[in-house]
Design an enzyme around this catalytic site. Structure first.
Site, short mmCIF file in Angstrom:
data_model
loop_
_atom_site.label_atom_id
_atom_site.label_comp_id
_atom_site.label_asym_id
_atom_site.label_seq_id
_atom_site.Cartn_x
_atom_site.Cartn_y
_atom_site.Cartn_z
N CYS A 165 0.80 -1.23 0.00
CA CYS A 165 0.00 0.00 0.00
C CYS A 165 0.83 1.28 0.00
CB CYS A 165 -0.96 -0.03 1.17
SG CYS A 165 -2.04 -1.48 1.07
N HIS A 296 -2.13 8.91 4.81
CA HIS A 296 -2.44 7.54 4.39
C HIS A 296 -3.91 7.30 4.66
CE1 HIS A 296 -1.61 3.52 3.12
NE2 HIS A 296 -1.95 2.99 4.28
N GLU A 307 -1.36 7.10 12.88
CA GLU A 307 -0.86 8.10 11.93
C GLU A 307 -0.96 9.51 12.52
OE1 GLU A 307 -2.74 8.02 8.09
OE2 GLU A 307 -1.30 9.45 7.25
N LYS A 328 -8.84 8.96 0.52
CA LYS A 328 -9.43 7.62 0.57
C LYS A 328 -10.89 7.69 1.02
CE LYS A 328 -5.17 4.90 1.17
NZ LYS A 328 -4.08 5.89 1.45
N HIS A 333 -9.48 2.67 -0.72
CA HIS A 333 -8.03 2.39 -0.70
C HIS A 333 -7.65 1.67 -1.99
CE1 HIS A 333 -4.07 1.41 0.33
NE2 HIS A 333 -4.21 1.09 1.59
N PHE A 392 1.60 -2.90 4.59
CA PHE A 392 1.93 -4.21 5.13
C PHE A 392 3.44 -4.42 4.99
CE2 PHE A 392 -2.14 -7.04 4.71
CZ PHE A 392 -2.85 -6.13 5.46
#
Lengths: 406, 405
Positions: A165, A296, A307, A328, A333, A392
């Site tokens: 991502c 993000h 975050e 997003k 996403h 990830f």
């Protein structure tokens, strides 16, 4: 030591659920358009959730002029479209460029997941004989960049950086180094992912998919929404762009990459802080210089809390004054494409001095107490924008875009 | 070229040929192949094919006590390869924590077995019955992330895919990060596992030496009778360090990355290799990047592929000439895809140090259209500088220039 060459963004191509092409995309972002709808790529009846950010109005045919669309996967189709749109936007014609001086650097989470999904369908249906050469010819992730370069006949550096991502930011960062090192005049850099049953299954199993909408940083946020899309930025060295009189969106002024080395899926925060700090140092800016942060901002409980805390740590006293939004909330996403699409949004924000909003924001969360540009786009001078992405594997990437001095 | 020197301070290999770089090199020199029917999956899916598997792979014998269960085979191969390289370079458990070491992993698939099994489980049992742990391994950077967690590698962590050129691409990527000052210490290389999904895929695409062809030269690079590759697996890593970092800790230096380049052949997917001119272009650029005019040996990526081997030979001939001795290791080690380029680099370092160039095992009838200096026999070598070439079926081309010091 000589000053290092500067790298600028001169073209933007995006294929998203809210708009195809830089201008339609930007207008849709500022209008707070939602790209979320019922999933049509596969049957979601075995799942508890049914929404996604699919690009439903996409036709690859106008973009695939050399390759046949049925011989390439959907992520490649999205990437090729984004690449052609970016070149057009930059005023570049592929046939009049030196093929060896143009490279392709793309990020992705899954490559061409529909090819392994088809493999699995055949395998489970006891139709192994139906698995043909197309699996190996289309599935591997490096085919995204290979297909873009084959379509456009570009012979420069070519690779895919599949760092999940955060992949789009990684691909942009490495492309930037290629230009600075004199390895290319122009790099097409970005990311692409198509809607994937595997991805949807995984996030559904984690309980991470929101049932109705994506609400980053809201106290009642219920998760992320899987999406798809592609973005390609035309990056070139400043001297090259100036020599051809190109219009410049922004400078890609710096980046920082780190790894949490902590957990495969749970963000740690420390790595994100370091990535932001390294990026700011690389770009020669201070926290107070940053006018916008593209978060993000997935909409999951953990991501948005960690975050927000990381931004507070990296920006210190300045944190409450830095507007930070998550697109997003509109697109869902888009996986490996996400940070590339968000990089496009940053470059557009720098050019237009406007901030896209975080939509669906209703209830403040005491754990997320920053300025998230709620629900309404905002006019605001943007000299410096930061684009954050986390993945990830604990991969963190922050990019800095800045306005070119006149 | 401006920028910092890029030194190699250690290597790590886990391969069908062994788990010690010097032993692997000896086996390559001896031409002792590792081919056998597959045991990692039901061989009835593709009867008669041979593969080169890492035999009796037991990761727990290489790494300190801990839970390796979350790692799939690709992750475990990468973990062991990186561990061996870090240990070889003198970065032990304590010193690894003292500065952010990074990891650049080249891989073609990461684990397509993990991905396929996850998907099939979801289809058969229902999406609520898949394993969250398996899901975290379906991302293509899973192996790099798992190794970072295990080894506490908090520096730059990235994964790069360029097909069978991925491992060489990872070394180039890492070298760029060190030269430009973005990293001081990186473990870089590649990992790939053999599994049902990729093996069947390659077989269906006609990329493997077919089972009805067991004649001499069938899977041999540059042999006139080659019919395709023998699939392999493994992991190969090199520790790259900024010259100042390596000197400051008095590290043993096993080599230097002098220059690198990569490019793409936009006609490859149309089946037109143009005699390898994009690879030739990368060789020229890598030499230029290294500031040198030639090399003394070549470690080629040829795998027994009918068209690709000839294109690679043509590129080598065009730039470094017909006299420079060339070796190719895949008729011993198999085509290990993402791991291959890094393994080729390690073999090149050993060849220069041991002053022996491994023969191309099984080479009986060199293809007359491959006008390069190859031999079945292992030969004496006097080389200061090596070229590593890596190509993919899909058009990727990478070149590295290495020296011993």
């Amino acid at each position: 030591m000589q000053p290092r060459p500067r790298v600028v963004v001169t073209g933007i191509g995006v294929v998203t659920s809210i708009g195809i092409g830089a201008e339609p995309f930007w207008r849709a972002l500022l209008a707070g358009t939602s790209g979320i709808s019922s999933v049509e790529s596969f049957d979601t009846s075995p799942y508890a959730v049914h929404i996604g950010g699919e690009v439903k109005k996409f036709d690859p045919v106008p973009f695939t002029r050399r390759l046949r669309p049925e011989t390439i996967g959907r992520a490649s189709q999205l990437a090729i479209a984004a690449a052609r749109l970016a070149l057009d936007d930059a005023g570049l014609r592929p046939e009049s460029m030196d093929p060896r001086a143009v490279g392709v650097s793309l990020g992705t989470t899954s490559g061409e997941p529909t090819l392994i999904e088809r493999f699995d369908d055949y395998e489970l249906a006891n139709r192994r004989d139906a698995i043909g050469r197309e699996f190996i010819e289309q599935y591997p992730s490096h085919m995204l960049a290979a297909h873009v370069a084959s379509e456009l006949r570009f012979a420069g550096s070519n690779f895919v950086i599949p760092t999940a991502c955060a992949a789009g930011n990684y691909a942009l960062a490495h492309a930037c180094d290629h230009l600075r090192g004199g390895r290319a005049d122009v790099m097409l850099a970005g990311g692409a992912d198509c809607f994937s049953r595997i991805t949807y299954t995984g996030f559904a199993r984690l309980g991470a998919i929101a049932p109705e909408r994506c609400q980053p940083f809201d106290k009642n946020r219920k998760g992320m929404v899987p999406g798809e899309g592609a973005a390609v930025l035309v990056l070139e060295r400043l001297d090259y762009a100036r020599a051809r009189g190109a219009a410049i969106y922004a400078e890609l002024a710096g980046y920082g990459l780190t790894c949490d080395a902590h957990h495969m899926t749970a963000p740690h925060g420390d790595g994100a802080v370091r990535a932001m700090q390294i990026a700011m140092a690389d770009a020669g800016v201070q926290p107070a210089d940053v006018d916008y942060v593209s978060a993000h901002g997935t909409g999951t409980s953990v991501n948005d809390r960690v975050e927000s805390a990381a931004v507070k740590q990296a920006f210190g006293a300045h944190a409450p004054r830095v507007p930070m939004s998550s697109i997003k909330s509109m697109l869902g996403h888009t996986m490996g494409a996400a940070s590339a699409i968000e990089a496009a949004a940053c470059a557009l924000a720098v050019k237009h001095d406007a901030l896209p909003p975080t939509m669906n924001y209703e209830t403040p969360d005491p754990d997320c107490d920053l300025d998230y540009v709620p629900n309404q786009a905002r006019s605001s001078r943007v000299n410096v924008a930061m684009n954050n992405a986390y993945a990830f594997g604990g991969n963190n990437a922050s990019l800095i875009f800045s306005k070119r001095p006149e | 070229m401006h920028g910092r020197g890029v030194l190699m301070t250690g290597v790590g290999v886990i391969s069908p040929l062994g788990d010690r770089a010097d032993a692997v090199f000896q086996r390559v020199c001896d031409g002792a192949t590792a081919f056998a029917p597959p045991t990692l999956f039901d061989a009835s899916a593709m009867p008669g094919y041979l593969v080169a598997e890492v035999p009796a792979f037991a990761p727990e014998t290489y790494v300190r006590t801990g839970n390796i269960r979350p790692l799939d085979r690709t992750g475990r191969l990468a973990l062991v390869g990186a561990e061996l390289a870090l240990t070889d370079s003198g970065w032990n458990g304590d010193t690894r924590a003292q500065q952010p070491i990074g990891l650049i992993l080249g891989t073609m698939f990461c684990s397509v077995r993990t991905i396929g099994e996850f998907d099939r489980r979801g289809l058969q049992a229902g999406p609520q019955f898949v394993s969250p742990m398996d899901f975290s391994n379906t991302v293509l950077n899973a192996a790099a992330g798992q190794v970072a967690i295990w080894q506490r590698l908090t520096g730059v962590n990235s994964t790069v895919a360029a097909g069978a050129a991925s491992g060489a691409q990872a070394l180039a990527y890492a070298a760029e990060l060190i030269r430009t000052g973005r990293a001081d210490v990186l473990v870089a290389g590649g990992a790939e596992e053999i599994c049902f999904e990729s093996a069947l895929g390659f077989a269906r695409a006609g990329r493997l030496a077919p089972p009805d062809d067991r004649g001499p030269g069938c899977g041999v690079p540059f042999d006139a009778r080659r019919t395709g590759a023998i699939l392999g697996e493994g992991a190969a890593f090199v520790v790259l360090e900024a010259e100042e970092t390596a000197r400051a800790r008095n590290a043993r230096v096993v080599g230097r990355v002098n220059g690198w380049a990569n490019s793409y052949d936009p006609d490859a997917l149309q089946g037109d290799r143009k005699n390898g001119d994009m690879l030739a272009h990368t060789i020229e650029h890598a030499l230029c990047d290294a500031g040198v005019s030639g090399v003394d040996m070549v470690s080629a990526s040829a795998s027994g592929a009918p068209a690709l081997d000839v294109a690679e030979a043509a590129a080598i001939t065009a730039v470094v000439g017909r006299e420079i001795p060339v070796t190719a290791i895949k008729s011993v080690a198999g085509e290990s895809l993402g791991a291959a380029g890094a393994l080729q680099a390690i073999v090149a370092l050993h060849a220069m140090r041991c002053r022996r160039l491994p023969g191309v095992a099984g080479l009986q009838a060199p293809d007359p259209s491959a006008r390069i200096n190859v031999d079945a026999a292992t030969r004496p070598l006097d080389a200061q500088r090596a070229l590593v070439t890596a190509t993919s079926h899909e058009g990727n081309a990478v070149s590295l220039v290495l020296s011993l010091s």
